[in-house]
Design a protein around this motif. Structure first.
Motif, PDB file in Angstrom:
ATOM      1  N   VAL A  11      33.651 -73.446 104.192  1.00  0.00           N
ATOM      2  CA  VAL A  11      33.649 -73.942 105.687  1.00  0.00           C
ATOM      3  C   VAL A  11      33.504 -73.834 106.294  1.00  0.00           C
ATOM      4  CG1 VAL A  11      35.676 -74.882 106.414  1.00  0.00           C
ATOM      5  CG2 VAL A  11      36.338 -75.187 103.906  1.00  0.00           C
ATOM      6  N   PRO A  12      31.972 -74.761 107.493  1.00  0.00           N
ATOM      7  CA  PRO A  12      31.718 -74.190 108.361  1.00  0.00           C
ATOM      8  C   PRO A  12      32.323 -73.995 109.545  1.00  0.00           C
ATOM      9  CG  PRO A  12      30.736 -75.825 108.297  1.00  0.00           C
ATOM     10  CD  PRO A  12      31.534 -75.612 107.175  1.00  0.00           C
ATOM     11  N   SER A  13      32.989 -72.507 110.842  1.00  0.00           N
ATOM     12  CA  SER A  13      34.128 -72.661 111.831  1.00  0.00           C
ATOM     13  C   SER A  13      33.544 -72.747 113.129  1.00  0.00           C
ATOM     14  CB  SER A  13      33.509 -70.748 111.923  1.00  0.00           C
ATOM     15  OG  SER A  13      34.889 -70.272 112.826  1.00  0.00           O
ATOM     16  N   PRO A  14      34.063 -73.518 113.843  1.00  0.00           N
ATOM     17  CA  PRO A  14      33.758 -73.875 114.653  1.00  0.00           C
ATOM     18  C   PRO A  14      34.036 -73.197 115.808  1.00  0.00           C
ATOM     19  CG  PRO A  14      35.714 -74.915 114.810  1.00  0.00           C
ATOM     20  CD  PRO A  14      35.424 -74.052 113.375  1.00  0.00           C
ATOM     21  N   THR A  15      34.444 -71.971 115.747  1.00  0.00           N
ATOM     22  CA  THR A  15      34.501 -70.523 116.917  1.00  0.00           C
ATOM     23  C   THR A  15      34.538 -69.151 116.328  1.00  0.00           C
ATOM     24  OG1 THR A  15      37.337 -70.003 115.855  1.00  0.00           O
ATOM     25  CG2 THR A  15      36.765 -71.950 117.369  1.00  0.00           C
ATOM     26  N   CYS A  16      33.978 -69.354 115.310  1.00  0.00           N
ATOM     27  CA  CYS A  16      33.544 -67.857 114.848  1.00  0.00           C
ATOM     28  C   CYS A  16      32.074 -67.738 114.042  1.00  0.00           C
ATOM     29  CB  CYS A  16      34.184 -67.456 113.563  1.00  0.00           C
ATOM     30  SG  CYS A  16      33.957 -65.909 113.229  1.00  0.00           S
ATOM     31  N   GLN A  30      16.675 -49.858 113.150  1.00  0.00           N
ATOM     32  CA  GLN A  30      16.139 -51.437 113.347  1.00  0.00           C
ATOM     33  C   GLN A  30      17.075 -52.519 112.197  1.00  0.00           C
ATOM     34  OE1 GLN A  30      12.508 -51.092 109.911  1.00  0.00           O
ATOM     35  NE2 GLN A  30      11.708 -50.633 112.282  1.00  0.00           N
ATOM     36  N   ALA A  31      18.016 -51.876 112.267  1.00  0.00           N
ATOM     37  CA  ALA A  31      19.151 -53.367 112.345  1.00  0.00           C
ATOM     38  C   ALA A  31      20.359 -52.744 113.434  1.00  0.00           C
ATOM     39  CB  ALA A  31      20.115 -52.446 110.857  1.00  0.00           C
ATOM     40  N   VAL A  32      21.304 -53.769 112.982  1.00  0.00           N
ATOM     41  CA  VAL A  32      22.342 -54.190 114.261  1.00  0.00           C
ATOM     42  C   VAL A  32      24.028 -54.039 113.609  1.00  0.00           C
ATOM     43  CG1 VAL A  32      20.902 -55.354 115.688  1.00  0.00           C
ATOM     44  CG2 VAL A  32      23.076 -56.462 113.347  1.00  0.00           C
ATOM     45  N   THR A  33      24.917 -53.701 114.617  1.00  0.00           N
ATOM     46  CA  THR A  33      26.459 -53.565 114.174  1.00  0.00           C
ATOM     47  C   THR A  33      26.876 -54.684 113.859  1.00  0.00           C
ATOM     48  OG1 THR A  33      25.973 -50.777 113.594  1.00  0.00           O
ATOM     49  CG2 THR A  33      28.102 -52.434 114.267  1.00  0.00           C
ATOM     50  N   ALA A  34      27.770 -55.852 113.168  1.00  0.00           N
ATOM     51  CA  ALA A  34      28.408 -56.671 112.808  1.00  0.00           C
ATOM     52  C   ALA A  34      29.630 -56.107 112.968  1.00  0.00           C
ATOM     53  CB  ALA A  34      28.249 -57.575 112.266  1.00  0.00           C
ATOM     54  N   ARG A  35      31.098 -56.518 113.301  1.00  0.00           N
ATOM     55  CA  ARG A  35      32.032 -56.596 113.253  1.00  0.00           C
ATOM     56  C   ARG A  35      32.642 -57.164 113.390  1.00  0.00           C
ATOM     57  NH1 ARG A  35      30.040 -52.445 117.263  1.00  0.00           N
ATOM     58  NH2 ARG A  35      30.404 -50.469 116.572  1.00  0.00           N
ATOM     59  N   TRP A  36      34.272 -57.282 113.009  1.00  0.00           N
ATOM     60  CA  TRP A  36      35.363 -58.635 112.752  1.00  0.00           C
ATOM     61  C   TRP A  36      36.632 -57.837 112.999  1.00  0.00           C
ATOM     62  CZ3 TRP A  36      30.988 -57.295 109.150  1.00  0.00           C
ATOM     63  CH2 TRP A  36      29.624 -58.674 109.291  1.00  0.00           C
ATOM     64  N   SER A  62      42.517 -56.408 110.863  1.00  0.00           N
ATOM     65  CA  SER A  62      42.429 -55.682 110.194  1.00  0.00           C
ATOM     66  C   SER A  62      41.221 -55.822 110.597  1.00  0.00           C
ATOM     67  CB  SER A  62      42.838 -56.377 108.477  1.00  0.00           C
ATOM     68  OG  SER A  62      42.215 -57.771 108.390  1.00  0.00           O
ATOM     69  N   ALA A  63      40.471 -54.853 110.750  1.00  0.00           N
ATOM     70  CA  ALA A  63      38.637 -54.305 110.835  1.00  0.00           C
ATOM     71  C   ALA A  63      37.867 -53.441 110.441  1.00  0.00           C
ATOM     72  CB  ALA A  63      39.404 -54.215 112.371  1.00  0.00           C
ATOM     73  N   THR A  64      36.854 -54.897 110.268  1.00  0.00           N
ATOM     74  CA  THR A  64      35.795 -53.964 109.231  1.00  0.00           C
ATOM     75  C   THR A  64      34.436 -53.902 110.791  1.00  0.00           C
ATOM     76  OG1 THR A  64      34.285 -53.273 107.249  1.00  0.00           O
ATOM     77  CG2 THR A  64      34.863 -56.293 108.346  1.00  0.00           C
ATOM     78  N   ALA A  65      32.810 -53.015 110.057  1.00  0.00           N
ATOM     79  CA  ALA A  65      32.078 -53.319 110.576  1.00  0.00           C
ATOM     80  C   ALA A  65      30.452 -53.302 109.703  1.00  0.00           C
ATOM     81  CB  ALA A  65      32.225 -52.159 111.172  1.00  0.00           C
ATOM     82  N   ALA A  66      29.476 -53.903 109.894  1.00  0.00           N
ATOM     83  CA  ALA A  66      28.407 -53.584 108.659  1.00  0.00           C
ATOM     84  C   ALA A  66      27.975 -53.837 109.689  1.00  0.00           C
ATOM     85  CB  ALA A  66      28.414 -54.936 107.832  1.00  0.00           C
TER      86      ALA A  66
END
Length: 79
Positions: A11-16, A30-36, A62-66
């Motif tokens: 389900v696509p998110s309209p805000t995320c 050569q990478a970026v960090t994404a955080r949730w 809860s939080a994580t990063a990749a």
């Protein structure tokens, strides 16, 4: 509110969301960090066997990063 029977993964998110406009090739490593970060708020209501009891739980975060490699393909049309 949660609606059962749906696969939330499709389900696509309209805000995320985020659209990367260029590759991560020039970023460090050569990478970026994404955080949730997700904040959970839970309220509950018991059925008749629970005597109609209700309540809520303390908020939970809860939080994580990749690290992500963002690739791109460019084309040049000459004719």
């Amino acid at each position: 509110p949660y609606t059962g029977g749906r696969d939330a993964g499709h389900v696509p998110s309209p805000t995320c969301d985020h659209v990367y406009t260029r590759s991560s090739a020039r970023s460090p490593g050569q990478a970026v960090t994404a955080r949730w970060l997700i904040r959970w708020r839970v309220a509950w209501v018991g059925g008749t066997t629970a005597g109609g009891a209700s309540g809520s739980l303390d908020d939970l975060t809860s939080a994580t990063a990749a690290r992500l490699v963002v690739a791109e393909a460019q084309a040049l049309v000459t004719s």
